[in-house]
Design a protein around this motif. Sequence first.
Motif, short mmCIF file in Angstrom:
data_model
loop_
_atom_site.label_atom_id
_atom_site.label_comp_id
_atom_site.label_asym_id
_atom_site.label_seq_id
_atom_site.Cartn_x
_atom_site.Cartn_y
_atom_site.Cartn_z
N CYS A 92 45.31 47.25 35.06
CA CYS A 92 45.15 46.31 34.13
C CYS A 92 43.56 45.80 34.04
CB CYS A 92 45.74 44.89 34.44
SG CYS A 92 47.60 45.13 34.35
N TRP A 93 42.86 46.24 35.06
CA TRP A 93 41.48 45.88 35.20
C TRP A 93 40.52 46.99 35.29
CZ3 TRP A 93 40.00 40.66 34.93
CH2 TRP A 93 41.17 39.75 35.11
N GLU A 94 39.07 46.92 34.81
CA GLU A 94 38.27 48.12 34.90
C GLU A 94 36.87 47.46 35.35
OE1 GLU A 94 37.24 49.93 31.15
OE2 GLU A 94 37.06 48.03 30.20
N VAL A 95 36.05 48.44 36.18
CA VAL A 95 34.85 47.93 36.78
C VAL A 95 34.10 47.80 35.60
CG1 VAL A 95 33.04 48.09 38.49
CG2 VAL A 95 35.46 48.66 39.03
N VAL A 96 33.02 46.66 35.26
CA VAL A 96 32.12 46.78 34.18
C VAL A 96 30.72 46.50 34.91
CG1 VAL A 96 33.61 46.41 32.29
CG2 VAL A 96 32.77 44.42 33.80
N GLY A 97 30.68 46.14 35.96
CA GLY A 97 29.42 45.79 36.53
C GLY A 97 29.20 45.74 37.95
N VAL A 98 28.01 45.81 38.66
CA VAL A 98 27.86 45.57 40.06
C VAL A 98 26.32 44.97 40.26
CG1 VAL A 98 26.54 48.22 40.12
CG2 VAL A 98 27.66 46.96 42.31
N THR A 112 30.77 51.46 42.97
CA THR A 112 31.77 50.67 42.84
C THR A 112 33.15 50.82 43.51
OG1 THR A 112 32.43 52.06 40.82
CG2 THR A 112 31.07 50.40 40.28
N ASN A 113 32.88 52.31 44.40
CA ASN A 113 33.99 52.31 45.05
C ASN A 113 34.02 51.67 46.67
OD1 ASN A 113 36.33 53.78 45.49
ND2 ASN A 113 35.38 55.83 45.69
N PHE A 120 30.11 43.22 48.94
CA PHE A 120 29.77 43.83 47.62
C PHE A 120 29.69 42.80 46.45
CE2 PHE A 120 34.13 43.37 46.33
CZ PHE A 120 35.00 43.62 47.82
N CYS A 121 29.18 42.93 45.37
CA CYS A 121 29.46 42.13 44.07
C CYS A 121 29.91 42.85 43.07
CB CYS A 121 28.09 41.28 44.24
SG CYS A 121 28.44 39.84 42.94
N LEU A 122 30.94 42.87 42.63
CA LEU A 122 31.83 43.53 41.54
C LEU A 122 32.00 42.75 40.28
CD1 LEU A 122 33.52 46.49 43.40
CD2 LEU A 122 31.52 46.73 42.12
N PHE A 123 31.96 43.36 39.22
CA PHE A 123 32.49 42.58 37.82
C PHE A 123 33.55 43.61 37.33
CE2 PHE A 123 29.34 39.34 37.76
CZ PHE A 123 28.51 39.68 38.30
N LEU A 134 35.99 39.07 35.63
CA LEU A 134 36.16 38.58 36.82
C LEU A 134 35.07 39.22 37.79
CD1 LEU A 134 40.00 38.64 38.07
CD2 LEU A 134 37.92 39.15 39.77
N CYS A 135 34.79 38.34 38.91
CA CYS A 135 33.76 38.85 39.81
C CYS A 135 34.09 38.57 41.19
CB CYS A 135 32.37 37.92 39.58
SG CYS A 135 31.16 38.37 40.78
#
Lengths: 218, 271
Positions: A92-98, A112-113, A120-123, A134-135
């Motif tokens: 349901c979710w995809e990574v869009v930022g770091v 992002t892995n 880490f700090c991922l969006f 979501l962050c």
Amino acid sequence: MATFFGEVVVAPSRAGLDEEEDAREETPEDREIRREIEKKRYRQRCSGGIDVLWTWKAGGCGEEPLVCSRFIVAIGRNAAAFLSSFILDSVCWEVVGVVKLWNEWCRTSSTTNVLPTDSFCLFYRLISDPTVLLCQCSCYVAEDQQFQWLEKVFGSMQKKGLQVTILSTCPVADYKTQESTLTLASPFLRALKTKEFQDQVCCPLLEQPNIVRDLPAA
Amino acid sequence: MFIPCDRGRGSAAPDFKGFTLLMPAVSVGNVGQLAIDLVISTLDMIKVGYFYTDCLVPMVGNNPYATAEENSTELSINAEVYSLPSKKLVVLQIRSPFIKNKYRPFCETLLSWVKSSQCARVVLLSSSHAYQRDDEQLLGTPLRYLLTPDLEKAVGGRVQELNWKEMEKVAAYPGISDTDKVLHIPGGGITKLLFTESCSKGIQMAVLLKFCSEGDNIPDAFVLVNYLNEWLQLIKSEVSTSNNSTDPSSQWKIPSSWRLLFGNGLPPALF
């Protein structure tokens, strides 16, 4: 302040004073260490040693802001783990930022892995509703980086009707209450909300004299 | 830097022209900040805005001056501005320490805001390490004042009447007798910087400070706020009929956020 043995020592102050005298008492070694840390902090092309990389910008989309209606931020390892366990999944979710940052306590990379034990700090973005962001921020953002973090993250967003929810944890021992924290049933929830937030809050509001600091406060 | 509170459609931004700006220095014992808390709480001042700044450590909590359930849920952050137009008083409260290397930019921005908002004068409440006093300072009152030359012309006479003591300058090189005298305010945070900058920029500033040490600084805050009251007369000091003395301490209202300053209750199992 005179001690038992008669020598005078400088009393540390609660007020957290940054006196000019401190710089004079540095040894040459301390000065060198401080200079190296400052160089490392600001070596990156961005200011304050912090950079936000959005995957959707890499494809040549230009500088268009991300339209966001709900932004959930989990700060700290516990809150990040909560999202990993109960909310996030690869369907349901995809990574869009770091966020790429460096400070004396931790370093994040642009990968992002990540493993749960990494800093880490991922969006992430909800695939079915791309305005829900979501962050997960499990790294420590230093006090002089917190402002830059905010400006860079919120600066990339189109904030119309935006609702922000911040999840974070604090030690029970820091909770100020009339009774002893030993007898408190923990964990427990408390909330702070702005007056613009009209929805129902699921737990009591944070009582005085308790406060929140660092990135959640910022 | 200054962001006014949104008080509804059509409300103008607050006007501080001719007002006295009262503010604390983050200093030893946090005495200035505690004294400001007493002023805001007692005079029931209204929040009119805040400072959006990256110079102070962020913090947030609920209303520190709450008196009842209804007014306890307004958020409060690290640098907020309160106003009492009837006394032409605007108060800045600072609730967290400076981020490393950021105190200079903060002072510059603050003083340029003072100029642009046309405040008549600034009164800075501060404190200094008691253990750094010399032999003469150990005797007598622990309270001191400083006035910039522009303010000296205006209120110097009143200060003389009150019999206040000016902060002494110390030798730049202690032990050498014929050296220059300089202003030295150990533990005063940004006090010295703000004062010297105000002198050079022609801003009318008064510094009121108390010598103190870290510990329970509530009594120090009362002493400092009464000292301020001698001059500004913010509250009436009623004469107590029982012992025929003037003791305004009881008329300052302690804010609800001063609860539990020294920790929680004790676990019963300890005994």
